[in-house]
Design a protein around this motif. Structure first.
Motif, PDB file in Angstrom:
ATOM      1  N   PRO A  55       0.814  -1.345   0.086  1.00 36.50           N
ATOM      2  CA  PRO A  55      -0.142  -0.182   0.075  1.00 36.50           C
ATOM      3  C   PRO A  55       0.888   1.248  -0.094  1.00 36.50           C
ATOM      4  O   PRO A  55       0.594   2.158  -0.787  1.00 36.50           O
ATOM      5  N   LEU A  56       1.959   1.366   0.760  1.00 35.97           N
ATOM      6  CA  LEU A  56       2.842   2.459   0.970  1.00 35.97           C
ATOM      7  C   LEU A  56       3.425   2.660  -0.370  1.00 35.97           C
ATOM      8  O   LEU A  56       3.450   3.943  -0.977  1.00 35.97           O
ATOM      9  N   ILE A  57       4.124   1.448  -1.152  1.00 33.38           N
ATOM     10  CA  ILE A  57       4.832   1.910  -2.362  1.00 33.38           C
ATOM     11  C   ILE A  57       3.736   2.256  -3.426  1.00 33.38           C
ATOM     12  O   ILE A  57       4.093   3.286  -4.306  1.00 33.38           O
ATOM     13  N   ALA A  58       2.441   1.701  -3.441  1.00 36.13           N
ATOM     14  CA  ALA A  58       1.656   2.224  -4.431  1.00 36.13           C
ATOM     15  C   ALA A  58       1.254   3.544  -4.342  1.00 36.13           C
ATOM     16  O   ALA A  58       1.125   4.359  -5.119  1.00 36.13           O
ATOM     17  N   MET A  59       0.854   4.059  -2.870  1.00 40.77           N
ATOM     18  CA  MET A  59       0.719   5.506  -2.763  1.00 40.77           C
ATOM     19  C   MET A  59       1.985   6.267  -3.290  1.00 40.77           C
ATOM     20  O   MET A  59       1.873   7.526  -3.817  1.00 40.77           O
ATOM     21  N   LEU A  60       2.881   6.002  -2.915  1.00 36.74           N
ATOM     22  CA  LEU A  60       4.288   6.582  -3.517  1.00 36.74           C
ATOM     23  C   LEU A  60       4.586   6.825  -4.995  1.00 36.74           C
ATOM     24  O   LEU A  60       4.805   7.658  -5.449  1.00 36.74           O
ATOM     25  N   GLY A  61       4.083   5.798  -5.657  1.00 36.92           N
ATOM     26  CA  GLY A  61       3.825   5.617  -7.113  1.00 36.92           C
ATOM     27  C   GLY A  61       2.971   6.581  -7.412  1.00 36.92           C
ATOM     28  O   GLY A  61       3.377   7.296  -8.674  1.00 36.92           O
ATOM     29  N   ASP A  62       1.878   6.644  -6.920  1.00 37.84           N
ATOM     30  CA  ASP A  62       0.894   7.559  -7.497  1.00 37.84           C
ATOM     31  C   ASP A  62       1.517   9.165  -7.529  1.00 37.84           C
ATOM     32  O   ASP A  62       1.258  10.074  -8.209  1.00 37.84           O
ATOM     33  N   ARG A  63       2.319   9.427  -6.386  1.00 33.84           N
ATOM     34  CA  ARG A  63       2.806  10.754  -5.965  1.00 33.84           C
ATOM     35  C   ARG A  63       3.872  10.994  -6.881  1.00 33.84           C
ATOM     36  O   ARG A  63       4.011  12.113  -7.435  1.00 33.84           O
ATOM     37  N   PHE A  64       4.878  10.092  -7.019  1.00 29.94           N
ATOM     38  CA  PHE A  64       6.143  10.306  -7.545  1.00 29.94           C
ATOM     39  C   PHE A  64       6.419   9.626  -8.811  1.00 29.94           C
ATOM     40  O   PHE A  64       7.445  10.017  -9.636  1.00 29.94           O
ATOM     41  N   GLY A  65       5.309   8.820  -9.323  1.00 26.11           N
ATOM     42  CA  GLY A  65       5.684   8.025 -10.654  1.00 26.11           C
ATOM     43  C   GLY A  65       5.699   6.744 -10.303  1.00 26.11           C
ATOM     44  O   GLY A  65       6.693   6.049  -9.602  1.00 26.11           O
ATOM     45  N   SER A 122      -2.539   3.030  -6.185  1.00 22.65           N
ATOM     46  CA  SER A 122      -3.334   2.818  -4.823  1.00 22.65           C
ATOM     47  C   SER A 122      -4.520   1.948  -4.903  1.00 22.65           C
ATOM     48  O   SER A 122      -4.411   1.275  -3.894  1.00 22.65           O
ATOM     49  N   ALA A 123      -5.165   2.018  -5.739  1.00 19.77           N
ATOM     50  CA  ALA A 123      -6.586   1.175  -5.929  1.00 19.77           C
ATOM     51  C   ALA A 123      -5.875  -0.317  -6.104  1.00 19.77           C
ATOM     52  O   ALA A 123      -6.637  -1.051  -5.335  1.00 19.77           O
ATOM     53  N   SER A 124      -5.049  -0.385  -7.087  1.00 18.98           N
ATOM     54  CA  SER A 124      -4.643  -1.807  -7.108  1.00 18.98           C
ATOM     55  C   SER A 124      -3.836  -2.370  -5.868  1.00 18.98           C
ATOM     56  O   SER A 124      -3.850  -3.671  -5.585  1.00 18.98           O
ATOM     57  N   GLY A 125      -3.362  -1.496  -5.154  1.00 20.90           N
ATOM     58  CA  GLY A 125      -2.466  -1.982  -3.891  1.00 20.90           C
ATOM     59  C   GLY A 125      -3.757  -2.539  -2.793  1.00 20.90           C
ATOM     60  O   GLY A 125      -3.669  -3.350  -2.414  1.00 20.90           O
ATOM     61  N   ALA A 173       4.562  -5.870  -5.092  1.00 20.06           N
ATOM     62  CA  ALA A 173       4.191  -4.421  -5.512  1.00 20.06           C
ATOM     63  C   ALA A 173       4.263  -4.344  -7.116  1.00 20.06           C
ATOM     64  O   ALA A 173       3.834  -3.416  -7.849  1.00 20.06           O
ATOM     65  N   PHE A 174       5.052  -5.348  -7.862  1.00 17.15           N
ATOM     66  CA  PHE A 174       5.292  -5.280  -9.189  1.00 17.15           C
ATOM     67  C   PHE A 174       4.130  -5.248  -9.791  1.00 17.15           C
ATOM     68  O   PHE A 174       3.836  -4.296 -10.877  1.00 17.15           O
ATOM     69  N   LEU A 175       3.024  -5.996  -9.666  1.00 12.51           N
ATOM     70  CA  LEU A 175       1.693  -6.074 -10.525  1.00 12.51           C
ATOM     71  C   LEU A 175       0.929  -4.706 -10.298  1.00 12.51           C
ATOM     72  O   LEU A 175       0.492  -4.166 -11.242  1.00 12.51           O
TER      73      LEU A 175
END
Length: 490
Positions: A71-81, A402-405, A121-123
């Motif tokens: 969940p944290l990595i997904a949220m960071l992905g939506d924020r930073f790429g 984030s939704a996928s997470g 978190a890859f998927l």
């Protein structure tokens, strides 16, 4: 300047053509890493001189790390790429794999398993990138990725043991998947285009901390309860603390400006139903990993059921099951295209339910039991291939990862509940003692487990009936994606 713009456009177009094959290959190696270590647990216990039960913590720590980090990595992905965080996740998975390989003590194996956790978190990150660049073909691409992932897990579960028999060195055997996943760090960095990060999105650190504490408490308590008792302090205290943390997490999320789990957005995007179906199916998928092994290896002369198969025989049957799961994942897009996603999901869930009922009451031979496993695997594979496409299609444009997470985390929680249920049932519902003086699960225990799983699949089929067509915003997003691809070609 025009030449520079032309080179940039060419690079973008090339990336869009190549990044799906890279993501599919990455998911295969993700599954390979996750499956590879399973047949090596016995050798890990021998090398580091730890009891067999302790080696199971390698898998448990990895699962906990994935549940907390995704969940944290997904949220960071939506924020930073999402591409940037995918590179970080691949690097962490590679570093964890290398640490497991070179571990000087068992504690470092557990540390490596924890560092390796972002492999899950890859998927979600890949799904978000597909939403950004290939909305029109995302369902097909996700089906390919899920199929590659399941095939990788199956291949790793077999090849890890084979490599150990051939090479004989635990270090060199574990280096094979570690070096393979490390190669994807530069590949993802160069060949995978960036998504659509939202720089205005704030980081919900408080929510991430509460969710992490809640998941660790609940999952640790569930893992301890079957052996130590549900009312023991080792199980009850973590469960209570975890549940309280999750309740507090939901309260915090309602007030957070950029929540880790945006419940109103999930409701408005109609994501609750597919996430719940994913949870139900995960209970079956993760929960039905050990019962077939126990059933097939049981001596019918002692227990009154089973096939008395050797480890090799059990492995062959499970390989057929894994192959059917992969086949279902790869064929999910075609089936959904012919029947529609709702009907495909209903059919797949009912197929899995029917197979589980047959496993409970018609396991008259190894051949029939293998057939039921294969049928159930195909149904499960179709669900695993179709559902992520539904989730990413409906995910908010500003927070697709984030939704996928959330979908992935729901599946992880389902797997933990399933493990606790199976372990408790097989311990409580036992048959007479075996020749070694130990008790074995009775046939009734397997019937209870498989009938509960069948009922959950029927519930999933009922929920799938209400999978509606995608909202209009999705069609607008698809049109935007087509325009973007056309611009990249120019």
């Amino acid at each position: 300047m025009s030449s520079t713009r032309g080179r940039a456009s060419t690079t973008t177009a090339a990336s869009i053509r190549l990044f799906v094959p890279v993501l599919v290959a990455l998911e295969f190696f993700s599954g390979l890493v996750q499956g590879w270590i399973v047949p090596l647990l016995g050798e890990i216990g021998r090398v580091f001189q730890v009891p067999g039960g302790a080696t199971s913590w390698v898998l448990a720590v990895g699962l906990l790390s994935s549940a907390v980090s995704v969940p944290l990595i997904a949220m960071l992905g939506d924020r930073f790429g999402q591409q940037r965080l995918l590179v970080v996740s691949v690097a962490l998975a590679a570093a964890g794999s290398l640490l497991v390989a070179f571990a000087p003590a068992f504690a470092f194996v557990l540390l490596g398993a924890a560092v390796q956790g972002p492999v899950a978190a890859f998927l979600p990150l890949a799904m978000a990138l597909l939403k950004a660049h290939r909305q029109k073909s995302a369902n097909k691409d996700i089906g390919l990725m899920v199929g590659a992932l399941t095939f990788g897990v199956a291949a790793g579960s077999v090849l890890g043991g084979v490599a150990m028999d051939v090479i004989g060195s635990l270090l060199w055997v574990q280096l094979i998947p570690a070096l393979g996943i490390a190669l994807f760090v530069p590949l993802v960095r160069v060949l995978v285009p960036e998504g659509r990060p939202d720089a205005s999105r704030m980081i919900d650190w408080k929510g991430a901390a509460l969710l992490g504490a809640g998941l660790v408490g609940v999952m640790y308590g569930l893992s301890e309860a079957p052996q130590r008792g549900w009312l023991s302090e080792h199980a009850l205290i973590p469960l209570v603390v975890g549940i309280l943390a999750l309740v507090l997490f939901l309260r915090v999320e309602r007030r957070a400006p950029s929540p880790l789990v945006d419940l109103p957005a999930i409701r408005s995007s109609h994501l609750g139903n597919p996430i719940f179906i994913g949870f139900l199916v995960a209970v079956t998928m993760f929960g039905n990993q050990s019962p077939p092994v126990l059933f097939l290896s049981a001596n019918p002369a002692v227990t009154g059921y089973g096939a008395g198969l050797s480890t090799t025989g059990v492995g062959i049957v499970l390989a057929v099951s894994a192959g059917s799961l992969t086949l279902g994942s790869f064929s999910s897009f075609l089936l959904a295209k012919v029947l529609g996603r709702s009907r495909a999901l209903v059919l797949a869930c009912l197929l899995s339910a029917a197979a589980l009922v047959c496993m409970a009451f018609v396991p008259s031979s190894v051949l029939l039991f293998t057939l039921w496993l294969a049928i159930g695997g195909i149904g499960m594979g179709v669900v695993l291939g179709v559902l992520p496409g539904v989730v990413i299609e409906r995910a908010p444009v500003a927070a697709p990862a984030s939704a996928s997470g959330v979908y992935n985390t729901a599946r992880t929680i389902g797997g933990s509940l399933a493990g606790a249920f199976v372990a408790s049932t097989t311990l409580l519902v036992t048959s007479a003692g075996t020749s070694s003086g130990n008790t074995a699960p009775s046939m009734q225990a397997f019937q209870i487990i498989w009938m509960v799983f069948a009922a959950l699949n029927v519930a999933g089929a009922v929920c799938a009936v209400f999978i509606s067509r995608p909202p209009a915003a999705v069609h607008a997003e698809a049109e935007f994606e087509l325009v973007e691809e056309a611009a990249a070609r120019r």
